[in-house]
Write an enzyme that holds these catalytic residues in place. Sequence first.
Site, mmCIF file in Angstrom:
data_model
loop_
_atom_site.group_PDB
_atom_site.id
_atom_site.type_symbol
_atom_site.label_atom_id
_atom_site.label_comp_id
_atom_site.label_asym_id
_atom_site.label_seq_id
_atom_site.Cartn_x
_atom_site.Cartn_y
_atom_site.Cartn_z
ATOM 1 N N HIS A 48 1.010 -13.658 15.278
ATOM 2 C CA HIS A 48 1.283 -12.446 16.065
ATOM 3 C C HIS A 48 1.061 -12.712 17.550
ATOM 4 O O HIS A 48 0.154 -13.424 17.941
ATOM 5 C CB HIS A 48 0.383 -11.305 15.589
ATOM 6 N N ASP A 105 0.822 -1.225 0.000
ATOM 7 C CA ASP A 105 0.000 0.000 0.000
ATOM 8 C C ASP A 105 0.851 1.270 0.000
ATOM 9 O O ASP A 105 0.426 2.317 0.473
ATOM 10 C CB ASP A 105 -0.898 0.003 1.245
ATOM 11 N N HIS A 135 7.111 -15.483 11.182
ATOM 12 C CA HIS A 135 5.953 -16.081 10.484
ATOM 13 C C HIS A 135 6.407 -17.223 9.588
ATOM 14 O O HIS A 135 5.776 -18.287 9.560
ATOM 15 C CB HIS A 135 5.248 -15.034 9.611
ATOM 16 N N HIS A 171 4.887 -8.745 4.545
ATOM 17 C CA HIS A 171 4.102 -9.880 5.018
ATOM 18 C C HIS A 171 4.874 -11.152 4.706
ATOM 19 O O HIS A 171 5.798 -11.135 3.877
ATOM 20 C CB HIS A 171 2.683 -9.926 4.444
ATOM 21 N N HIS A 197 10.930 -10.173 12.252
ATOM 22 C CA HIS A 197 9.500 -10.432 12.533
ATOM 23 C C HIS A 197 8.906 -11.322 11.457
ATOM 24 O O HIS A 197 8.269 -12.340 11.744
ATOM 25 C CB HIS A 197 8.746 -9.106 12.603
ATOM 26 N N GLU A 198 9.131 -10.956 10.205
ATOM 27 C CA GLU A 198 8.524 -11.749 9.113
ATOM 28 C C GLU A 198 9.053 -13.175 9.108
ATOM 29 O O GLU A 198 8.323 -14.130 8.836
ATOM 30 C CB GLU A 198 8.807 -11.073 7.765
#
Lengths: 395, 84
Positions: free
Chosen positions: A135, A83, A129, A91, A125-126
């Site tokens: 989270h 965005d 995942h 992500h 952080h990614e």
Amino acid sequence: VASDHRSKRYALQGSRWRVKNLTYKISKYPSRLRKRDVDEEIKQAFSLWSEYTDLTFTPKSSGSVHIEIRFERGEHGDGDPFDGPGGTLAHAYFPVYGGDAHFDDSERWTINSFTGTNLKQVAAHEFGHSLGLSHSDVRDALMAPFYRGYEPSLSLDSDDIEGIQALYGRKSRNTDRDSDSAGTSNRHTTEPPSEEDAELCTSASVDTMFNSADGSTFAFKGQHYWKLTEESIAPGYPQRISKSWPGLPGDIDAAFTYVKNGKTYFFKGSQYWRYTGKKMDPNYPKPISEGFTGIPDNLDAAFVWSGNGKIYFFKRDKFWRFDPAQRPPVKNTYPKPIANWEGLPNDLDAALQYTNGFTYFFKGGQYYRFNDRAFAVDVANPPFPRPAGYWWFGC
Amino acid sequence: LSASGYDADSVTTDTQAMIYLSQYGYLSPSVKNPAMSHLMSEESVSKAISEFQSFVGLNITGNLDTQTLRMMSIPRCGVKDKVG
């Protein structure tokens, strides 16, 4: 802040890599940083996770890898467009969905700077995942969803460490050096040899399973016990029963925690023990006939049924219902045939009221989930019984 | 974050907030289409707001107060908070 009842902590998505030596490649670099700086930053981001586990991350420049890293703008082929500056920074996909990580190239990615967006923090952080972590609602955790601004000495929070070790176990000690990375000697490691971990995967039958008053779930077998996580066996197990429950023997027949008084009861042969947490109450053990009149010796299993809060005991092809509030606590209509519990076999090993509210029965390395409403073993796909090793012990 | 010159996409309207809640797993994905957002019951929107507030440690009011809108404007990871 109105605190909700649930304690805050990490969340596991439900999938993880079956191997610990993972490979990665950066297929598309950010437009405003030097490649070798990005390589170093990404390597350091991965090292946050390998510091506390046996995971290793090897960079490759081509070919198939576990984790592919790309810096993209806007729509980039996965149906989840970026965005522009701000908003969504990046992500990543959980292992079951491939594990790749995508970063919004319209962000001003920076390294070792208080301006722009710190690449190492977001990348680490990614990669959480990519390894199977969702989270966390712990504000200071790296796996909390929000960007926190540049931190010169980025490190995992204890919540992150617990989460990643629930998935991949603790970092095993380097026995030939007999010291850990900090150089401190660990001559007497408490971690048992890993081959014992295979104990439950070689034969998944157990002596008993129960929940402690604080909601932990334990499996007992012989002289050892394991603490279970949502996913598997907690790192660092098995351990010796006598080490954690002083005074308690091995080869326990049955166990349960009576929530109304928070006490845990263990049964073996003609005796029973009562513990508060892991401390034996005074004057135990006692004869079963004294504290549980009407209940036989040499039990197979016991648990407190969520349907009515009563205590059920199982032995060979029969079961008894014990209600401490009644006199006598066992009606003369008992024992009754286990066949009343439709679909359950005789000669059970263990029975457990799990924290998800379901009742589970274990026998010979398999388990059954009981449907309290239908009062029968649940009908599901795959059907019951299921292998306990795979579904409970992470084999 | 404003110190870092962030021109974060501020969430200021109800519609933006509902798209946010849908994007991060608090409301059903259909709400990503603003035209659908009026279909959501007030109760389900308030519940979604409360779940978000609980997850991020804000006072649980169920309303889009300033604190909540500010939290929704902080740059973040694109993965849902609530994974099915």
